[in-house]
Write a protein that holds these residues in place. Sequence first.
Motif, PDB file in Angstrom:
ATOM      1  N   TYR A 113      19.633  66.798  70.993  1.00  0.00           N
ATOM      2  CA  TYR A 113      19.777  66.184  69.736  1.00  0.00           C
ATOM      3  C   TYR A 113      19.205  67.146  68.738  1.00  0.00           C
ATOM      4  O   TYR A 113      19.947  67.465  67.775  1.00  0.00           O
ATOM      5  CB  TYR A 113      18.728  65.086  69.948  1.00  0.00           C
ATOM      6  N   LEU A 114      18.085  67.985  68.947  1.00  0.00           N
ATOM      7  CA  LEU A 114      17.562  68.779  67.747  1.00  0.00           C
ATOM      8  C   LEU A 114      18.609  70.013  67.582  1.00  0.00           C
ATOM      9  O   LEU A 114      18.738  70.512  66.523  1.00  0.00           O
ATOM     10  CB  LEU A 114      16.254  69.428  68.313  1.00  0.00           C
ATOM     11  N   VAL A 115      18.980  70.671  68.699  1.00  0.00           N
ATOM     12  CA  VAL A 115      19.877  71.572  68.496  1.00  0.00           C
ATOM     13  C   VAL A 115      21.187  71.238  67.878  1.00  0.00           C
ATOM     14  O   VAL A 115      21.808  72.088  67.196  1.00  0.00           O
ATOM     15  CB  VAL A 115      20.210  72.132  70.238  1.00  0.00           C
ATOM     16  N   TYR A 118      20.380  71.226  64.176  1.00  0.00           N
ATOM     17  CA  TYR A 118      20.328  72.464  63.919  1.00  0.00           C
ATOM     18  C   TYR A 118      21.885  73.320  63.538  1.00  0.00           C
ATOM     19  O   TYR A 118      21.904  73.895  62.668  1.00  0.00           O
ATOM     20  CB  TYR A 118      19.533  73.404  64.832  1.00  0.00           C
ATOM     21  N   ASN A 149      20.218  69.122  51.633  1.00  0.00           N
ATOM     22  CA  ASN A 149      19.147  68.713  50.968  1.00  0.00           C
ATOM     23  C   ASN A 149      19.767  67.575  50.193  1.00  0.00           C
ATOM     24  O   ASN A 149      19.160  67.107  49.091  1.00  0.00           O
ATOM     25  CB  ASN A 149      18.478  69.564  49.972  1.00  0.00           C
ATOM     26  N   PHE A 223      14.273  60.327  61.997  1.00  0.00           N
ATOM     27  CA  PHE A 223      13.365  61.168  61.050  1.00  0.00           C
ATOM     28  C   PHE A 223      13.962  62.655  61.108  1.00  0.00           C
ATOM     29  O   PHE A 223      13.845  63.501  60.059  1.00  0.00           O
ATOM     30  CB  PHE A 223      12.030  61.191  61.370  1.00  0.00           C
ATOM     31  N   ALA A 224      14.473  63.252  62.101  1.00  0.00           N
ATOM     32  CA  ALA A 224      14.961  64.373  62.658  1.00  0.00           C
ATOM     33  C   ALA A 224      16.036  64.767  61.504  1.00  0.00           C
ATOM     34  O   ALA A 224      16.151  65.987  60.813  1.00  0.00           O
ATOM     35  CB  ALA A 224      15.240  64.701  63.864  1.00  0.00           C
ATOM     36  N   GLN A 227      14.706  65.353  58.123  1.00  0.00           N
ATOM     37  CA  GLN A 227      13.917  66.519  58.183  1.00  0.00           C
ATOM     38  C   GLN A 227      14.717  67.764  58.043  1.00  0.00           C
ATOM     39  O   GLN A 227      14.314  68.760  57.388  1.00  0.00           O
ATOM     40  CB  GLN A 227      12.852  66.594  59.438  1.00  0.00           C
ATOM     41  N   LEU A 228      15.774  67.760  58.785  1.00  0.00           N
ATOM     42  CA  LEU A 228      16.399  69.109  58.846  1.00  0.00           C
ATOM     43  C   LEU A 228      17.697  69.252  57.772  1.00  0.00           C
ATOM     44  O   LEU A 228      17.952  70.251  57.424  1.00  0.00           O
ATOM     45  CB  LEU A 228      16.998  69.108  60.186  1.00  0.00           C
ATOM     46  N   GLY A 231      16.355  66.882  51.749  1.00  0.00           N
ATOM     47  CA  GLY A 231      15.461  67.575  50.789  1.00  0.00           C
ATOM     48  C   GLY A 231      14.100  66.791  50.752  1.00  0.00           C
ATOM     49  O   GLY A 231      13.930  65.899  51.374  1.00  0.00           O
ATOM     50  N   SER A 232      13.616  67.064  49.766  1.00  0.00           N
ATOM     51  CA  SER A 232      12.370  66.298  49.328  1.00  0.00           C
ATOM     52  C   SER A 232      12.792  64.924  48.899  1.00  0.00           C
ATOM     53  O   SER A 232      11.932  64.032  48.562  1.00  0.00           O
ATOM     54  CB  SER A 232      11.729  67.138  48.097  1.00  0.00           C
ATOM     55  N   ASN A 233      13.933  64.429  48.286  1.00  0.00           N
ATOM     56  CA  ASN A 233      14.144  63.352  47.865  1.00  0.00           C
ATOM     57  C   ASN A 233      15.020  62.273  49.022  1.00  0.00           C
ATOM     58  O   ASN A 233      15.661  61.435  48.576  1.00  0.00           O
ATOM     59  CB  ASN A 233      14.854  63.378  46.719  1.00  0.00           C
ATOM     60  N   TYR A 235      13.468  61.632  51.910  1.00  0.00           N
ATOM     61  CA  TYR A 235      12.462  61.231  52.822  1.00  0.00           C
ATOM     62  C   TYR A 235      12.606  59.801  53.370  1.00  0.00           C
ATOM     63  O   TYR A 235      12.714  58.860  52.668  1.00  0.00           O
ATOM     64  CB  TYR A 235      11.083  61.393  52.221  1.00  0.00           C
ATOM     65  N   ALA A 242       6.275  60.194  61.082  1.00  0.00           N
ATOM     66  CA  ALA A 242       6.111  61.755  61.967  1.00  0.00           C
ATOM     67  C   ALA A 242       5.182  62.463  61.148  1.00  0.00           C
ATOM     68  O   ALA A 242       4.259  63.391  62.101  1.00  0.00           O
ATOM     69  CB  ALA A 242       7.464  62.365  62.004  1.00  0.00           C
ATOM     70  N   ASP A 243       5.254  62.487  59.874  1.00  0.00           N
ATOM     71  CA  ASP A 243       4.060  63.440  59.273  1.00  0.00           C
ATOM     72  C   ASP A 243       2.704  62.974  59.581  1.00  0.00           C
ATOM     73  O   ASP A 243       1.797  63.827  59.572  1.00  0.00           O
ATOM     74  CB  ASP A 243       4.611  63.291  57.852  1.00  0.00           C
TER      75      ASP A 243
ATOM     76  N   PHE B  18       8.943  65.835  67.276  1.00  0.00           N
ATOM     77  CA  PHE B  18       9.170  65.080  68.406  1.00  0.00           C
ATOM     78  C   PHE B  18       7.890  64.742  69.547  1.00  0.00           C
ATOM     79  O   PHE B  18       8.259  63.954  70.491  1.00  0.00           O
ATOM     80  CB  PHE B  18      10.230  65.669  69.195  1.00  0.00           C
ATOM     81  N   LYS B 221       8.946  67.778  42.021  1.00  0.00           N
ATOM     82  CA  LYS B 221       9.673  67.385  42.826  1.00  0.00           C
ATOM     83  C   LYS B 221      11.152  67.560  42.714  1.00  0.00           C
ATOM     84  O   LYS B 221      12.115  67.832  43.382  1.00  0.00           O
ATOM     85  CB  LYS B 221       9.227  65.995  43.484  1.00  0.00           C
ATOM     86  N   ALA B 225      14.023  72.045  46.087  1.00  0.00           N
ATOM     87  CA  ALA B 225      15.181  71.865  46.999  1.00  0.00           C
ATOM     88  C   ALA B 225      14.551  71.034  48.341  1.00  0.00           C
ATOM     89  O   ALA B 225      15.258  70.289  48.916  1.00  0.00           O
ATOM     90  CB  ALA B 225      15.582  73.009  47.631  1.00  0.00           C
ATOM     91  N   GLY B 226      13.196  71.258  48.398  1.00  0.00           N
ATOM     92  CA  GLY B 226      12.378  70.293  49.311  1.00  0.00           C
ATOM     93  C   GLY B 226      10.974  71.132  49.770  1.00  0.00           C
ATOM     94  O   GLY B 226      10.823  72.106  49.356  1.00  0.00           O
ATOM     95  N   PHE B 227      10.707  70.299  50.560  1.00  0.00           N
ATOM     96  CA  PHE B 227       9.404  70.942  51.383  1.00  0.00           C
ATOM     97  C   PHE B 227       9.796  71.518  52.661  1.00  0.00           C
ATOM     98  O   PHE B 227      10.374  70.759  53.592  1.00  0.00           O
ATOM     99  CB  PHE B 227       8.441  69.733  51.606  1.00  0.00           C
TER     100      PHE B 227
END
Lengths: 285, 368
Positions: A113-115, A118, A149, A223-224, A227-228, A231-233, A235, A242-243, B18, B221, B225-227
Amino acid sequence: MRSRRAIFRVLLLPGTLWLAVLFVIPLGLVVAVSLAQTNIVGLPVYGLHLGNYQNVFQSYYLPVILRTVEYAAAATVIIGVLAYPTAYTIARFGGRFKNALIVLVILPWFVDYLVRIYAWVVILGDNGTLNGILHGLGMHGSPPVQFLNRPWAVIGGLVYTYFPFMVLPVYAALEQMDPALIEAGRDLYASGRQVFWHITLPLTSSGIVAGIVLTFLPSLGDFATAQLLGGSNTYMIGNLIADQFSNVGDITFGSALTVVLMSVLLVVIVGYLRRTSRRARAVRP
Amino acid sequence: MTSWSWSRRAFLRDAALFSGAGVLLAACGGNAPAARSAAPIKAKVDGDLNYFNWSGYVPPQVIKGFEKEYKVTVNQTYFASDQAMLTKLAAGLPYDVVFTNSAYMRQLIGGGLLREIPHGELANYGQVIPFFGNPPYDPGAKYTIPYGYSPTGIAWLTDKVGAMTGSWNDLWTHKSASGHIYVLDQIEEALGMSLLRLGDKIDSGVASQVNQAADELIKLKPMLAGFSTADYTNLENGSGWIQHAWSGDVYIALGKVKDPATIRFETCKEGIPIGVDTMSIPVRAQHPGTALLFIDWLLRPDNSAACVEWMGQANGTSTGNAAFNKLVRDFPFLQTSDAILTDGAWKRVPTGSQQQLWAQAWSKVQAS
């Protein structure tokens, strides 16, 4: 009769044990931790502290919850629109390639999943593959298009990830449908569109509903992707949870968030189960 | 070579997400081991080494050399965030040597998770520079030996932004870089930086200050672009024009771009956040003698220099720091001095009610 029932009871045992050990007990622990406080090393000190739940219901988390529902709903709708024709084509016209085509749909799941997510970072990045193609198409000198993002990157990631979960149940429903019903419809002078809306779609609605449950619920907890690809907006509630575990070390608040999220999901699932069981009762002679 | 190892580290930072469930279970698995008075450790082989670290943080040839020298096997396990490392140690998992972080010493030492390291047993202890004989996070250096450190500052692309002022304000003031600014996705870095900028202590536990620092990040914010902790990746692929960054990662980025002149780095006048990755022996270690030999092995001058060249960070030994300054001789802005250690703002992750205050403030920043 009685001996057969005894056999079924024995057969139920491994599954019951599995669920109890790997599902019910961890779930109980999550609930217990959500009511605990942490000590100096971050371990839970069990008690009955409702403060973690008070923190969940702070107004500044509302945008996160709304955004999560919005993304999950958008992803589910897009998946539905894309997956139904895919499943329909495979079921009706796949012929002897049906099974191979279904394997192709789930093939990406053979990779971690993560790969896979990515890989999208590489494709969508400012210096990524897609911008390289755009550049090659003559957009020289123009700044790279920012794909990452952005909300659409996250929704797109969710669509990509959960797409097979809609194809499979819809395909199963289409396979179960008797093709003679379509021919009967056409014989009675229904147009192709009418056959679809009045015969095919209603008869496969159970597959669609199952697909919606299987795509919407995991998207809510994902969440992944955010996350990947986000961007910051972008979430999502899954990122917030997870955080708490990986970044800020507040496992009690993370557990309280988890319990609340699971409660909401439970309501959706119970609604779904009641609908399907009513339906099952209705078709019983 | 180095960059690959760091890519894996960054990859695992994300993979940390994870391990949440596993960490929770581990956390529930047992109580914190109480500090116990054990006989001082002797530096002699007492079994294979259970090693717990970031992935790829020690050069493989150094680990292989240790296995060959002492005829033991090093069983490597990796963690993906300091928080995960803390939780697993707290759950009592029996690792022999752990790469801890100075920011977590309140928890690790205060929680009685580490064993004392007898300096007399380390043949190469003389390599450790005097500062680390009595660092602020571990008085008397009873529980930690330094492994690597790189201060936090701001990196930027010179072809995209100019007029940097050596202040944390630089993250807030470059409107033209809007959408290309990254802040490190680590609570102690992001909130700590914002606190420093406001003239507060990096580990302030005062609610009004922490909340104000969070509000300043919320104001920032819309420009972000992000954290992100993938600081060198953002610099390398050009998405981060201004990046809150670790100097060690800037070194990695410099090695990957075509023209290193496009990347610069500054530390900031309001305070230079500093933390050290350290080597420790947990109280639950089953082979503390081998662990002590391993720590000594990494302090040995040739190995120490090899580690520095591998990860691009200073490491607190005289040979290692000399190797580091040689490594970055073309990049004066990356060079380090002992002044950074004495004058820097030491990162500390808060505990108890202050931890809750920080956690809520950080979550509010992320949610807003």
